[in-house]
Design an enzyme around this catalytic site. Structure first.
Site, PDB file in Angstrom:
ATOM      1  N   PHE A  55      37.434  48.737  31.062  1.00 13.84           N
ATOM      2  CA  PHE A  55      36.778  48.354  32.313  1.00 13.84           C
ATOM      3  C   PHE A  55      37.851  47.956  33.309  1.00 13.84           C
ATOM      4  CE2 PHE A  55      34.935  45.673  35.526  1.00 13.84           C
ATOM      5  CZ  PHE A  55      33.863  46.459  35.932  1.00 13.84           C
ATOM      6  N   ASP A  86      46.050  45.384  32.669  1.00 10.63           N
ATOM      7  CA  ASP A  86      44.964  44.819  33.462  1.00 10.63           C
ATOM      8  C   ASP A  86      44.616  43.461  32.862  1.00 10.63           C
ATOM      9  OD1 ASP A  86      42.623  43.996  34.638  1.00 10.63           O
ATOM     10  OD2 ASP A  86      41.691  45.977  34.654  1.00 10.63           O
ATOM     11  N   LYS A 131      40.292  37.709  39.788  1.00 13.37           N
ATOM     12  CA  LYS A 131      39.339  36.732  39.279  1.00 13.37           C
ATOM     13  C   LYS A 131      39.827  35.282  39.418  1.00 13.37           C
ATOM     14  CE  LYS A 131      36.187  39.669  36.889  1.00 13.37           C
ATOM     15  NZ  LYS A 131      36.443  40.895  36.140  1.00 13.37           N
TER      16      LYS A 131
HETATM   17  C1  LIG Z   1      36.413  42.228  36.737  1.00 18.74           C
HETATM   18  C2  LIG Z   1      37.420  43.184  36.287  1.00 18.74           C
HETATM   19  C3  LIG Z   1      37.936  44.173  37.149  1.00 18.74           C
HETATM   20  C4  LIG Z   1      37.418  44.399  38.530  1.00 18.74           C
HETATM   21  O1  LIG Z   1      37.527  43.287  39.363  1.00 18.74           O
HETATM   22  P1  LIG Z   1      36.601  43.204  40.674  1.00 18.74           P
HETATM   23  O2  LIG Z   1      37.103  41.974  41.373  1.00 18.74           O
HETATM   24  O3  LIG Z   1      35.187  43.077  40.218  1.00 18.74           O
HETATM   25  O4  LIG Z   1      36.826  44.448  41.450  1.00 18.74           O
HETATM   26  C5  LIG Z   1      38.939  44.993  36.658  1.00 18.74           C
HETATM   27  N1  LIG Z   1      39.399  44.866  35.407  1.00 18.74           N
HETATM   28  C6  LIG Z   1      38.938  43.938  34.553  1.00 18.74           C
HETATM   29  C7  LIG Z   1      39.499  43.826  33.178  1.00 18.74           C
HETATM   30  C8  LIG Z   1      37.917  43.074  34.953  1.00 18.74           C
HETATM   31  O5  LIG Z   1      37.417  42.187  34.096  1.00 18.74           O
END
Ligand SMILES: *Cc1c(COP(=O)(O)O)cnc(C)c1O
Length: 408
Positions: free
Chosen positions: A150, A235, A264
């Site tokens: 994700f 990520d 985040k």
């Molecule tokens: C939440 C998330 C994203 C995307 O972040 P947004 O601020 O919602 O665009 C990307 N990678 C990971 C692992 C995430 O948990």
């Protein structure tokens, strides 16, 4: 005439839900709780009922709701200057870049707003690096990603998701991505070709259901990348900033990423701030005009992020996450119930995989005063703000135990 500021209203939960259903898009299926106020790990609904937040906005609230120090920074900075755009310089951006350098040892930071934008930034940088530094023929670069990933919701990012719901009906898709199974370093090694510029991976897959790869996975992937001149990009948007018990989840292993993508909790939930923190060789590929964002690097976001990072350190939230996470994990592993398939986790990031759909259990937990959200149908994700206390976790555990041993 002066416009009067107006916050809040006094509708009931049912009325708010009705309004949202009438005028809002249906791209989420939220639990039917309307949060009106929050502090630390606790939130209050429209009728004043109290709940413990066990999701923390997908780990954007590691520092807790409405953290007072971040609030003070937000207000103070909002009164001085909020936005310059990158057409001019501002005083806060250099300070955030320095702070991130000191925390990670990485050379450069490129700030954005949402996580998806930071991922896009890293992908663009990686492709550019592939052409300019590695000599990959133009427009032929490949990036390796993992099944179950994700990374956000843009068209390019959903082009390489393996989740049908995120992808179906949004084509045509962006080419140039290769998917390998998660947790299998040999598969990464085999997928590398002379055209591979990068491998992008989550150190722990959150959305996929708190999937923890085998020990040594990152180290082996890192080695495969280094041997083949491939960028190793992490990520850490959800796994980072204390959630896994370390500042970044890769710090559980001995690796040196080329890029850390964060977001985040970088702003403690106040304001969207994301960033790519990387080597100078990678981020150095951007020259003026080649990439940007109107709000990225704005002084309000940068000031908020700096305080959010200080809170993580000064309140020892990584250590707390590690200790309290192990504590809760042990307790949850002790629960005997035929519907529990597995309890796994790292830090205050725990997945309870059930043999049945998790949604009805989340609804029952809500009635008990715990806000959790199912992920991928069968997993309940527990990820409270890292400021939670042991007593509060004991309170939550009683309710988890009660609901998980009930027949629903
Ligand atoms: C939440 C998330 C994203 C995307 O972040 P947004 O601020 O919602 O665009 C990307 N990678 C990971 C692992 C995430 O948990």
């Amino acid at each position: 005439m002066q416009v009067k500021a107006e916050v809040g209203s006094s509708l009931t939960t049912a009325e708010y839900i009705e309004l949202e259903k009438r005028y809002g898009a249906f791209n989420y299926a939220p639990l039917d709780v309307v949060v009106k106020e929050a502090s630390g790990v606790w939130v209050h609904d429209a009728e004043g009922n109290k709940y413990m937040d066990c999701l923390a906005a997908y780990s954007a609230l590691n520092q807790g709701h409405c953290h007072p120090a971040i609030l003070e920074t937000m207000i103070d900075q909002a009164k001085r200057v909020t936005l310059t755009s990158r057409a001019f310089r501002n005083e806060q951006l250099p300070l955030l870049c320095r702070d991130l350098h000191e925390l990670t040892g990485m050379e450069m930071t490129l700030p954005m707003n949402s996580g998806a934008e930071a991922v896009e930034t890293a992908l663009k940088a990686a492709r550019r690096w592939g052409y300019e530094k590695k000599g990959i023929p133009v427009d032929e670069a490949e990036i390796i990603v993992c099944a179950g990933n994700f990374h956000g919701r843009t068209i390019t990012i959903v082009s390489f998701t393996t989740e049908d719901a995120y992808r179906k009906g949004f084509g045509p898709y962006t080419p140039g991505f290769k998917v390998v199974p998660y947790g299998d370093a040999e598969a990464v090694r085999k997928a590398i070709t002379p055209k591979t510029c990068a491998f992008l991976v989550e150190p722990i897959q959150g959305e996929a259901g708190i999937i923890i790869p085998p020990k040594g996975y990152l180290e082996e992937c890192h080695a495969a990348c280094k041997e083949n001149n491939v960028l190793f990009m992490l990520d850490e948007i959800q796994s980072g900033l204390g959630r896994s018990g370390k500042l970044f989840a890769y710090m559980h292993e001995d690796v040196r990423p080329d890029a850390i993508i964060t977001g985040k909790a970088l702003s403690g939930g106040y304001y969207p701030v994301s960033a790519v923190i990387a080597t100078g060789e990678l981020l150095g590929v951007f020259r003026p005009g080649e990439h940007g964002s109107t709000f990225g690097g704005n002084p309000l976001g940068c000031a908020v992020a700096r305080t959010a990072l200080r809170v993580l350190q000064e309140e020892n939230l990584c250590e707390r996450s590690e200790e309290l996470g192990s504590y809760l994990l042990e307790k949850l592993r002790g629960v005997r119930s035929p519907i529990i398939r597995e309890v796994r986790g790292r830090g205050l990031w725990i997945g309870i995989e059930l043999t049945k759909p998790a949604r009805p259990f989340c609804e029952e937990l809500m009635r008990e005063g715990l806000l959790c959200k199912e992920t991928h149908d069968f997993v309940i994700r527990i990820a409270p703000p890292l400021v939670v206390t042991q007593e509060e976790l004991d309170w939550a555990f009683e309710r988890f135990e009660k609901v998980l041993t009930k027949t629903i």
